[in-house]
Design a protein around this motif. Structure first.
Motif, PDB file in Angstrom:
ATOM      1  N   GLU A   1       0.824  -1.208   0.000  1.00 25.91           N
ATOM      2  CA  GLU A   1       0.000   0.000   0.000  1.00 25.91           C
ATOM      3  C   GLU A   1       0.861   1.263   0.000  1.00 25.91           C
ATOM      4  OE1 GLU A   1      -3.121   0.432  -0.306  1.00 25.91           O
ATOM      5  OE2 GLU A   1      -4.037  -1.511   0.072  1.00 25.91           O
ATOM      6  N   THR A   2       1.945   1.247   0.783  1.00 22.21           N
ATOM      7  CA  THR A   2       2.714   2.480   0.974  1.00 22.21           C
ATOM      8  C   THR A   2       4.168   2.398   0.528  1.00 22.21           C
ATOM      9  OG1 THR A   2       3.239   1.815   3.252  1.00 22.21           O
ATOM     10  CG2 THR A   2       1.271   3.173   2.920  1.00 22.21           C
ATOM     11  N   LYS A   3       4.629   1.218   0.099  1.00 19.89           N
ATOM     12  CA  LYS A   3       6.031   1.111  -0.290  1.00 19.89           C
ATOM     13  C   LYS A   3       6.243  -0.068  -1.227  1.00 19.89           C
ATOM     14  CE  LYS A   3       7.237  -1.539   3.878  1.00 19.89           C
ATOM     15  NZ  LYS A   3       8.118  -1.597   5.064  1.00 19.89           N
ATOM     16  N   LYS A   4       7.463  -0.157  -1.742  1.00 18.33           N
ATOM     17  CA  LYS A   4       7.846  -1.246  -2.631  1.00 18.33           C
ATOM     18  C   LYS A   4       9.039  -1.985  -2.034  1.00 18.33           C
ATOM     19  CE  LYS A   4      10.486  -0.544  -6.212  1.00 18.33           C
ATOM     20  NZ  LYS A   4      11.030  -0.113  -7.525  1.00 18.33           N
ATOM     21  N   LEU A   5       8.987  -3.315  -2.069  1.00 18.50           N
ATOM     22  CA  LEU A   5      10.104  -4.143  -1.633  1.00 18.50           C
ATOM     23  C   LEU A   5      10.685  -4.864  -2.845  1.00 18.50           C
ATOM     24  CD1 LEU A   5       8.554  -5.825   1.558  1.00 18.50           C
ATOM     25  CD2 LEU A   5       9.928  -3.740   1.439  1.00 18.50           C
ATOM     26  N   SER A   6      11.987  -5.114  -2.796  1.00 20.93           N
ATOM     27  CA  SER A   6      12.651  -5.840  -3.883  1.00 20.93           C
ATOM     28  C   SER A   6      13.389  -7.038  -3.298  1.00 20.93           C
ATOM     29  CB  SER A   6      13.616  -4.913  -4.629  1.00 20.93           C
ATOM     30  OG  SER A   6      12.925  -3.826  -5.205  1.00 20.93           O
ATOM     31  N   PRO A   7      12.651  -8.099  -2.965  1.00 20.85           N
ATOM     32  CA  PRO A   7      13.262  -9.251  -2.303  1.00 20.85           C
ATOM     33  C   PRO A   7      14.184 -10.031  -3.226  1.00 20.85           C
ATOM     34  CG  PRO A   7      10.996  -9.744  -2.875  1.00 20.85           C
ATOM     35  CD  PRO A   7      11.210  -8.293  -3.183  1.00 20.85           C
ATOM     36  N   ARG A   8      15.171 -10.667  -2.613  1.00 18.70           N
ATOM     37  CA  ARG A   8      16.113 -11.495  -3.362  1.00 18.70           C
ATOM     38  C   ARG A   8      15.600 -12.932  -3.379  1.00 18.70           C
ATOM     39  NH1 ARG A   8      21.790 -10.417  -0.644  1.00 18.70           N
ATOM     40  NH2 ARG A   8      20.518 -10.641   1.222  1.00 18.70           N
ATOM     41  N   MET A   9      14.702 -13.211  -4.306  1.00 16.10           N
ATOM     42  CA  MET A   9      14.139 -14.543  -4.454  1.00 16.10           C
ATOM     43  C   MET A   9      13.537 -14.657  -5.848  1.00 16.10           C
ATOM     44  SD  MET A   9      10.803 -13.946  -1.991  1.00 16.10           S
ATOM     45  CE  MET A   9      10.554 -15.675  -1.731  1.00 16.10           C
ATOM     46  N   THR A  10      13.224 -15.874  -6.257  1.00 13.20           N
ATOM     47  CA  THR A  10      12.642 -16.060  -7.579  1.00 13.20           C
ATOM     48  C   THR A  10      11.137 -15.810  -7.538  1.00 13.20           C
ATOM     49  OG1 THR A  10      12.173 -18.417  -7.279  1.00 13.20           O
ATOM     50  CG2 THR A  10      14.380 -17.822  -8.068  1.00 13.20           C
ATOM     51  N   PHE A  11      10.590 -15.550  -8.702  1.00 10.95           N
ATOM     52  CA  PHE A  11       9.149 -15.324  -8.834  1.00 10.95           C
ATOM     53  C   PHE A  11       8.377 -16.549  -8.345  1.00 10.95           C
ATOM     54  CE2 PHE A  11       5.652 -13.882 -12.005  1.00 10.95           C
ATOM     55  CZ  PHE A  11       5.065 -13.104 -11.024  1.00 10.95           C
ATOM     56  N   SER A  12       8.821 -17.733  -8.757  1.00  9.38           N
ATOM     57  CA  SER A  12       8.108 -18.960  -8.383  1.00  9.38           C
ATOM     58  C   SER A  12       8.175 -19.214  -6.881  1.00  9.38           C
ATOM     59  CB  SER A  12       8.667 -20.161  -9.148  1.00  9.38           C
ATOM     60  OG  SER A  12      10.039 -20.345  -8.871  1.00  9.38           O
ATOM     61  N   ASP A  13       9.309 -18.899  -6.244  1.00 14.32           N
ATOM     62  CA  ASP A  13       9.422 -19.085  -4.794  1.00 14.32           C
ATOM     63  C   ASP A  13       8.443 -18.177  -4.054  1.00 14.32           C
ATOM     64  OD1 ASP A  13      11.333 -21.033  -4.969  1.00 14.32           O
ATOM     65  OD2 ASP A  13      13.033 -19.696  -4.620  1.00 14.32           O
ATOM     66  N   LEU A  14       8.300 -16.948  -4.526  1.00 12.62           N
ATOM     67  CA  LEU A  14       7.355 -16.035  -3.887  1.00 12.62           C
ATOM     68  C   LEU A  14       5.922 -16.505  -4.097  1.00 12.62           C
ATOM     69  CD1 LEU A  14       6.682 -13.504  -2.331  1.00 12.62           C
ATOM     70  CD2 LEU A  14       6.846 -12.198  -4.451  1.00 12.62           C
ATOM     71  N   LEU A  15       5.613 -16.981  -5.285  1.00  9.29           N
ATOM     72  CA  LEU A  15       4.263 -17.471  -5.558  1.00  9.29           C
ATOM     73  C   LEU A  15       3.884 -18.598  -4.602  1.00  9.29           C
ATOM     74  CD1 LEU A  15       4.064 -17.578  -9.468  1.00  9.29           C
ATOM     75  CD2 LEU A  15       3.213 -15.834  -7.912  1.00  9.29           C
ATOM     76  N   ASN A  16       4.854 -19.433  -4.267  1.00  6.70           N
ATOM     77  CA  ASN A  16       4.585 -20.550  -3.359  1.00  6.70           C
ATOM     78  C   ASN A  16       4.254 -20.080  -1.947  1.00  6.70           C
ATOM     79  OD1 ASN A  16       4.988 -22.518  -5.317  1.00  6.70           O
ATOM     80  ND2 ASN A  16       7.174 -22.681  -4.900  1.00  6.70           N
ATOM     81  N   LEU A  17       4.664 -18.861  -1.598  1.00  8.54           N
ATOM     82  CA  LEU A  17       4.388 -18.325  -0.266  1.00  8.54           C
ATOM     83  C   LEU A  17       3.023 -17.653  -0.170  1.00  8.54           C
ATOM     84  CD1 LEU A  17       7.816 -16.643   0.650  1.00  8.54           C
ATOM     85  CD2 LEU A  17       6.948 -18.861   1.417  1.00  8.54           C
ATOM     86  N   LEU A  18       2.476 -17.247  -1.303  1.00 10.48           N
ATOM     87  CA  LEU A  18       1.226 -16.483  -1.294  1.00 10.48           C
ATOM     88  C   LEU A  18       0.011 -17.414  -1.285  1.00 10.48           C
ATOM     89  CD1 LEU A  18       2.155 -13.759  -3.939  1.00 10.48           C
ATOM     90  CD2 LEU A  18       2.207 -13.547  -1.440  1.00 10.48           C
ATOM     91  N   PRO A  19      -1.023 -17.072  -0.521  1.00  9.69           N
ATOM     92  CA  PRO A  19      -2.228 -17.910  -0.470  1.00  9.69           C
ATOM     93  C   PRO A  19      -2.964 -17.910  -1.806  1.00  9.69           C
ATOM     94  CG  PRO A  19      -2.565 -15.863   0.745  1.00  9.69           C
ATOM     95  CD  PRO A  19      -1.114 -15.907   0.377  1.00  9.69           C
ATOM     96  N   GLU A  20      -3.193 -19.094  -2.353  1.00 13.25           N
ATOM     97  CA  GLU A  20      -3.820 -19.217  -3.675  1.00 13.25           C
ATOM     98  C   GLU A  20      -5.228 -18.638  -3.715  1.00 13.25           C
ATOM     99  OE1 GLU A  20      -3.735 -23.239  -4.938  1.00 13.25           O
ATOM    100  OE2 GLU A  20      -1.538 -23.370  -4.984  1.00 13.25           O
ATOM    101  N   ALA A  21      -5.900 -18.625  -2.576  1.00 11.68           N
ATOM    102  CA  ALA A  21      -7.276 -18.125  -2.554  1.00 11.68           C
ATOM    103  C   ALA A  21      -7.346 -16.623  -2.795  1.00 11.68           C
ATOM    104  CB  ALA A  21      -7.932 -18.468  -1.218  1.00 11.68           C
ATOM    105  N   HIS A  22      -6.238 -15.917  -2.564  1.00 10.75           N
ATOM    106  CA  HIS A  22      -6.270 -14.455  -2.630  1.00 10.75           C
ATOM    107  C   HIS A  22      -5.381 -13.853  -3.716  1.00 10.75           C
ATOM    108  CE1 HIS A  22      -8.547 -14.614   1.063  1.00 10.75           C
ATOM    109  NE2 HIS A  22      -7.592 -15.307   1.634  1.00 10.75           N
ATOM    110  N   PHE A  23      -4.477 -14.649  -4.270  1.00 11.13           N
ATOM    111  CA  PHE A  23      -3.557 -14.124  -5.280  1.00 11.13           C
ATOM    112  C   PHE A  23      -3.650 -14.951  -6.552  1.00 11.13           C
ATOM    113  CE2 PHE A  23      -1.953 -12.397  -1.407  1.00 11.13           C
ATOM    114  CZ  PHE A  23      -1.412 -11.161  -1.754  1.00 11.13           C
ATOM    115  N   VAL A  24      -3.577 -14.271  -7.688  1.00 10.42           N
ATOM    116  CA  VAL A  24      -3.681 -14.970  -8.965  1.00 10.42           C
ATOM    117  C   VAL A  24      -2.722 -14.339  -9.972  1.00 10.42           C
ATOM    118  CG1 VAL A  24      -5.586 -13.506  -9.772  1.00 10.42           C
ATOM    119  CG2 VAL A  24      -5.277 -15.788 -10.746  1.00 10.42           C
ATOM    120  N   ARG A  25      -2.162 -15.184 -10.791  1.00  8.29           N
ATOM    121  CA  ARG A  25      -1.263 -14.711 -11.846  1.00  8.29           C
ATOM    122  C   ARG A  25      -2.103 -14.260 -13.036  1.00  8.29           C
ATOM    123  NH1 ARG A  25       4.315 -17.891 -13.253  1.00  8.29           N
ATOM    124  NH2 ARG A  25       5.352 -16.204 -14.390  1.00  8.29           N
ATOM    125  N   VAL A  26      -1.825 -13.056 -13.531  1.00  2.00           N
ATOM    126  CA  VAL A  26      -2.593 -12.514 -14.648  1.00  2.00           C
ATOM    127  C   VAL A  26      -1.723 -12.293 -15.883  1.00  2.00           C
ATOM    128  CG1 VAL A  26      -4.287 -11.412 -13.141  1.00  2.00           C
ATOM    129  CG2 VAL A  26      -2.250 -10.125 -13.856  1.00  2.00           C
TER     130      VAL A  26
END
Length: 224
Positions: free
Chosen positions: A157-182
């Protein structure tokens, strides 16, 4: 914040854990013990999330201590002896740090701890490394994620983070019910979508592309 205690009969070992813990932003080392009996009494009277635990201690070993707990928190073993490794996993330990261990190994163990806690809390919070800092964020705070080659940006909401990880690794952390790839490069928080347009959506004042390959699944998710 992860509430943790450290138990080791060697003062130097406890000092190293305190030093490493002071360099992270994800744990609060609430207490350290060089007497396992005192630690046992404390743990049966107080709730913590994590124990850093030595095994080879006089009168009460780390394994014996775990067997006497009313409730076992997550455990990271810190031992100078590799031979306890196999037995330790019978107690479902998160990680096994062989002394002496460096800050990088310590933070790697914390990553695993946060991953385990993330699973148990329904992925409500995750740990991200932003530069040299580790940050715990609530997934509900995320608007969208953008991948640009080897770089990853997480827009809150108020800032941007630039984590050192792959896109797929981050996707695995996010709840599928609330996040979707577009799109190959975008994942969005469904609850933050403001407007749907032809080939795109509006979110947080930004226009996010929706590719044809993800359009059908996205539309199904947004309607459910």
């Amino acid at each position: 914040m992860i509430r943790a205690v450290a138990i080791d009969d060697e003062p130097k070992a406890l000092s190293i854990i305190r030093n490493h813990a002071s360099k992270t932003t994800v744990i609060e080392l609430v207490k350290t013990f060089n007497n396992p009996f005192e630690a046992l009494n404390f743990l049966n009277a107080n709730e913590v999330d994590l124990i850093f635990l030595d095994i080879n201690m006089p009168k009460l070993s780390g394994f014996d201590l775990l067997g006497k707990l009313d409730r076992q928190p997550l455990v990271v073993i810190t031992s100078a002896y590799a031979e306890y490794g196999v037995k330790s996993y019978a107690f479902e330990v998160v990680d096994y740090l062989l002394k002496p261990f460096e800050l990088e190994q310590f933070t790697g163990a914390l990553d695993k701890v946060v991953g385990r806690l993330t699973q148990s809390n329904g992925h409500k919070s995750i740990l991200l490394r932003d530069g040299y800092e580790q940050v715990v964020i609530q997934t509900a705070e995320i608007n969208y994620v953008k991948s640009d080659g080897n770089y990853l940006d997480v827009f809150l909401e108020t800032k941007k983070l630039s984590p050192r990880m792959t896109f797929s690794d981050l996707l695995n952390l996010l709840p599928e019910a609330h996040f979707v790839r577009v799109h190959n490069s975008y994942v969005v928080n469904l609850s933050k979508v403001e407007k749907l347009q032809t080939g795109s959506l509006q979110l947080g004042g930004q226009i996010i592309p929706v590719s044809n390959s993800y359009k059908s699944f996205f539309e199904t998710k947004i309607k459910s």
